[in-house]
Write an enzyme that holds these catalytic residues in place. Sequence first.
Site, PDB file in Angstrom:
ATOM      1  N   HIS A   1       0.812  -1.209   0.000  1.00 42.83           N
ATOM      2  CA  HIS A   1       0.000   0.000   0.000  1.00 42.83           C
ATOM      3  C   HIS A   1       0.851   1.266   0.000  1.00 42.83           C
ATOM      4  CE1 HIS A   1      -4.179  -1.707   1.077  1.00 42.83           C
ATOM      5  NE2 HIS A   1      -3.445  -2.633   0.483  1.00 42.83           N
TER       6      HIS A   1
ATOM      7  N   HIS B   1      -1.902 -12.323  -2.274  1.00 47.50           N
ATOM      8  CA  HIS B   1      -2.866 -13.002  -1.413  1.00 47.50           C
ATOM      9  C   HIS B   1      -2.476 -14.448  -1.114  1.00 47.50           C
ATOM     10  CE1 HIS B   1      -6.263  -9.938  -2.494  1.00 47.50           C
ATOM     11  NE2 HIS B   1      -5.357  -9.453  -1.663  1.00 47.50           N
TER      12      HIS B   1
END
EC number: 1.11.1.21
Length: 725
Positions: free
Chosen positions: A99, A267
């Site tokens: 992020h 993920h």
Amino acid sequence: MDGNDLRNVTGCPVMHGGNTGMNTSPVRWWPNALNLDILHQHGARVSPMDPDYDHREAVKALDFQGVWDDVDKLLTDSQDWWPADWGHYGGLFIRLSWHAAGSYRLGDGRGGAGTGNLRFEPLNSWPDNASLEKARRLLWPVKKKYGNALSWADLLVLAGTVAYSNMGLKTFGFAFGRKDIWGPEIDINWGSDSEILAPTDERVTDVADANSMANPLAASHMGLIYVNPEGVNGTPDPAQTAKYVRMTFARMAMNDEETAALTVGGHTVGKAHGGTMADKVGADPAGCPVHMQGFGWENPGFDGNANTAHTSGLEGAWTSNPTQWDNGYLELLFKYDWEVTKSRAGAFQWEPVNIAEEDMVPDATDPSIKHNPIMTDADMAMKVDPIYREICERFHKDPDYLADTFARAWFKLTHRDMGPKANYYGPFVPQEDLIWQDPIPEGPTGYDVDALKAKIAESGLSAAEMIATAWDSARTFRGSDMRGGANGARIRLVPQKDWAGNEPERLAKVLGILEPLAAAAGASIADTIVLAGNVGIEMAIKAAGQDVPVPFAPGRGDATDAMTDAESFEVMEPFADGFRNWSKERYSVSPEELMLDRAQLLGLTAAEMAVLVGGLRVLGANHGGSAHGVFTDRVGTLTTDFFQTITDMAYKWVPLDDGTYEIRDRKSGDTVYTATSADLVFGSNSQLRAIAEVYAQDDNETKFVRDFVAAWTKVMNADRFDLLA
């Protein structure tokens, strides 16, 4: 309690004079005024570092392996105030790095991890970044230990890279060298949405068409890094989400294979947290009370158990072994059918139908408990979209190929805004040159500069032609992601050689004359273009009766087509340049706003912007030879005539229907000059007028020339990272 007791919380006894909030700023009262603050946001007055602090020098002394090892140890050092899932902070640190880097967008090069901006608003308080302040607090002992040599910007990215290595991925490498900023990046347009997480409709003209999103935005909602994990506007539809995934990643320079690899690899480890309803969670770091000390999103129901933690609202892990790099994500994605469910927090997510117990996920706190794995709508897009599915099926069959593709994509994601390898430091820097780094070969330095200058002066090129070509070559530099600039001479390559703003016919003529001169002298064409611009300026300085040399540093190299990702440069095409008084069309954004944006990307101050505009006007460097703003009858002479005219009340300024202006003599009514708003702003804006008045003064003719030369040299050398190394 007397009336002067400041403990009286019912009201302040005096109107404090400091403007510590936003409601009394000039921007509030005159929102349409040109705001020059973006040019002065990260200066020495903001930084707590000593004036002579040089991060490039400081980072060279860093114990690189020691930092790596300390972060590696931290991964399994669980803290009671924010316990690690499965005793491992890997997933949290990867999300932190992702992020930090994921806000980058190719369109203007802004965002990204290169400045440590995740520490500041708005990014530190975006809902997509919930709980990342916990990750930063976990890393604080490492930052504290290594001090000035280790920037937050480096540490935020290193954490995720170390985590992947710890969990079994062979990483591609890591470079230190990012320099911290000390306040929010107010130059970045994150969107004009009415509120955080406003519907996607507010940033697209057609929700069905992801590519209709306003440029340069690269996220589907204000407050998200990429797309809504629940689906477009919170409605599960993997096929539609795939369109937004493709658009958002493309706008940060990722192709379909890199996008799929990052989705899968991102993920493969970690978990999402949805321990309570969103309306039960406290304010973000920027909005929480002072006693929270920037610790946002307080969750009254959190008891130290991973299942009660809340971040995104989704709940669960993607794989059966969330602390290990493996192929489990794709194994589960393709093995099972998936159905839409809701987390405890009410968020849409996907869970497998009839999953075998051995594929279930052990609880992050109590391994005796098992849970279903989950997928987001973006994960399901990897299965539903035919292009992504084909790529993921190849990854599924060849885990080594997935690992290598992901490692390279991760390196690109986390280093995209660092510029060329000259900005890389440390022992983990990969040797391989990558095309997205815009590689440039080392240029020659041993040639006779004075002899080449003499040949250029005798070439028959006008000063205006040489100055305009040098400016066009250098103006592409973006301090946001360290791309562009005169080094490499990519102005002679596709696509830049054909840009309307570069006047292809004039450019071809100038290059046709300069290239043989460069070859004969043993110089690069990149150096020769800049040197020719300097020659033109020195001619104009002498014509003004001044004697100020223009500095020149040889050593620029010449890039080739094979070294250039032409597609990635297309987004850098200028559609306006206030410095050369040109706009391809009339836009809703004013010429002066576009000029201000260019100045910020070039790293200029307001004074530098002013002196360059005033100088380039009288030098006759306007696009296409336009007369707008050329307030002089001595074109080609470096004088202060532009500033003298803009501050002279002998003239009045009359707007025309085409958006330009006439400068008329107040007494005779005769039209003396023409102008654009990019000229008139230097007389209308109070700050710019104050600067213009300085250069219009009778005693500042020499200062003007010196300042122009300094600003010109700054632009010409903006991408000369080799001079700083």
